[in-house]
Write an enzyme that holds these catalytic residues in place. Structure first.
Site, short mmCIF file in Angstrom:
data_model
loop_
_atom_site.label_atom_id
_atom_site.label_comp_id
_atom_site.label_asym_id
_atom_site.label_seq_id
_atom_site.Cartn_x
_atom_site.Cartn_y
_atom_site.Cartn_z
N ALA A 194 -7.22 4.03 8.02
CA ALA A 194 -6.44 3.79 7.25
C ALA A 194 -5.54 2.43 7.68
CB ALA A 194 -5.15 4.88 7.32
N LYS A 195 -4.81 1.83 6.83
CA LYS A 195 -3.93 0.56 6.93
C LYS A 195 -2.94 0.35 6.14
CE LYS A 195 -4.57 -2.91 10.07
NZ LYS A 195 -4.88 -2.92 11.55
N GLY A 196 -1.79 -0.20 6.75
CA GLY A 196 -0.68 -0.33 5.93
C GLY A 196 -0.09 -2.00 6.08
N ASP B 136 0.43 -3.19 14.42
CA ASP B 136 -0.45 -4.60 14.07
C ASP B 136 0.10 -5.68 14.08
OD1 ASP B 136 -3.39 -4.39 12.79
OD2 ASP B 136 -2.30 -6.01 11.62
N VAL C 234 -3.40 2.35 2.56
CA VAL C 234 -4.64 2.57 2.02
C VAL C 234 -5.22 3.64 3.21
CG1 VAL C 234 -6.79 1.71 1.58
CG2 VAL C 234 -4.84 0.50 0.91
#
Length: 437
Positions: free
Chosen positions: A111-113, A152, A66
């Site tokens: 952003a992040k995944g 992360d 995202v």
């Protein structure tokens, strides 16, 4: 004051993020149009990844990426592997990354995944094949000038090396700036591993000054002994704080006179767990979170302090090393108890600073933005500390009495900052992309 929610709504990270955003936007009378723009991510990508497992059968994993905002620059944010990852969680984490970058005033968006999997039940080879296929699926959407992944939960330097190598093969050239948190020998930044924990220490230093506490008598409990929690605990113990409790999955450790954190860290390095360490007594993790202390650092996952336990928290300072560990409903309870909450978008924002110099150092030859960023960030922790100290001044922590809600104060920075909002206004909104044909 937040609206009463049932527990499922309260612990939904996207709704929790939205509640804080809406409150700050309302207080600042944010332009209605910008409010709508910032309420939703710019892009959400779902991929289904076929992976050949070691036993020969084919498994399909679901992955997300995202990108919340690219108005201030390329997006950046972590990639996590966990069986309970979901789109709402990734949305929330991406938006928090936008606010963090704005709080510390660096030219990036959020952003992040995530990939739904249980990495503890997968071999190294399976993890590598899954990571490389995920990267290939997202090749068009990531890159130094688009979106920069980072480690992360359950990902690390090796994961970033796989992503970098896969991306480079598709680019037909080595492109180390596609990720942050990579090994130092392929362009990583020294101090990145300790960055978030060091940032937690820095904000706690300012908080105890504000509340007139002394380090040597300040009792600390840390939830989580992963990268953030272990480094925060080690650095705080080294600085003279008394770390009396460590909470991990499956159990906790407590010692009234202070745990030897360095000995515990060495034990965990040898054994892969803190359980069995003889230098402290075993303690129920849920109860240890509520033991009387001066500083409580939730540095594990979301939703640890909720309406179910916030009234029993017995700390003076709550420093959010994790993203979203305190729900919006719990915030109201903690505010009534006069707990000094250091919010996640400030407390753990320091991790954004070393990767910025890392990526910009590699890309500066081809990017005007990167050259500019490099001239600002450099690679020195002294300079990064100065940048974070400047952010602390912007929140008002260095002057006057503690604000009623420091979270609200921190949220006002990215939404109220002229520089942050001007990026949307100055760029305008292109209605129809130009054809490349």
């Amino acid at each position: 004051m937040t609206t009463a929610l049932d527990l499922e709504q309260e612990t939904n990270p996207w709704q929790a993020q939205a509640a804080r955003f809406d409150l700050a936007a309302q207080k600042l009378n944010l332009d209605a149009g910008l409010w709508k723009v910032l309420q939703s991510p710019s892009r959400e990508i779902i991929v289904h990844i076929p992976v050949m497992m070691d036993d020969g059968h084919l498994e399909v994993f679901t992955g997300f990426r995202v990108q919340h905002s690219i108005a201030r620059g390329p997006a950046k944010g972590g990639l996590r592997y966990a069986p309970d990852v979901n789109l709402d969680e990734v949305r929330a984490l991406a938006s928090w990354m936008t606010w963090k970058c704005a709080v510390v005033n660096i030219p990036f968006g959020g952003a992040k995944g995530g990939i739904i999997c249980d990495p503890h039940k997968m071999s190294q080879g399976e993890l590598e094949r899954m990571t490389r296929r995920y990267t290939a699926e997202l090749f068009e959407f990531i890159g130094p000038e688009k979106d920069v992944p980072a480690p992360d939960v359950n990902t690390n330097e090796q994961t970033m090396a796989w992503i970098m190598d896969t991306y480079s093969m598709h680019m037909r050239q080595t492109c180390t700036a596609v990720v942050t948190g990579k090994p130092i020998n392929i362009g990583g930044s020294r101090g990145r591993r300790e960055a978030t924990g060091r940032g937690v220490l820095m904000v706690c230093e300012k908080a105890i000054q504000k509340l007139r506490l002394n380090r040597d008598t300040t009792r600390v409990i840390v939830q989580g002994f992963g990268n953030v929690g272990s480094n925060a605990a080690r650095l705080m113990a080294e600085a003279g704080y008394k770390v009396i409790g460590i909470i991990e999955v499956g159990g906790g450790l407590y010692k009234k006179d202070g745990i030897d954190v360095e000995a515990l860290w060495e034990f965990r390095q040898r054994n892969g767990t803190i359980h069995g360490f003889t230098g402290a007594e075993k303690y129920d993790p849920a109860e240890l979170l509520l033991v009387d202390c001066d500083i409580l650092i939730p540095a594990a996952t979301e939703n640890q302090i909720t309406s179910q336990n916030a009234d029993r928290v017995k700390c003076k300072i709550l420093a959010e090393g994790a993203n979203g560990p305190t729900t919006a409903t719990a915030d109201d309870i903690l505010s009534e108890k006069k707990v000094f909450v250091i919010p996640d978008i400030l407390a753990n924002a320091a991790a954004s600073l070393p990767p910025t110099s890392s990526g910009c150092r590699i890309a500066r030859a081809t990017s005007g933005r990167s050259r500019w960023s490099m001239s600002i960030w450099g690679t020195s922790w002294i300079l990064r500390s100065m940048m974070l100290s400047g952010t602390l001044k912007r929140t008002g922590v260095n002057t006057g009495s503690p604000p009623i809600c420091w979270r609200s104060t921190a949220w006002h920075i990215p939404l109220g900052s002229a520089e942050s909002m001007r990026s949307h206004i100055d760029r305008g909104f292109e209605q129809e992309p130009h054809s490349s044909g």
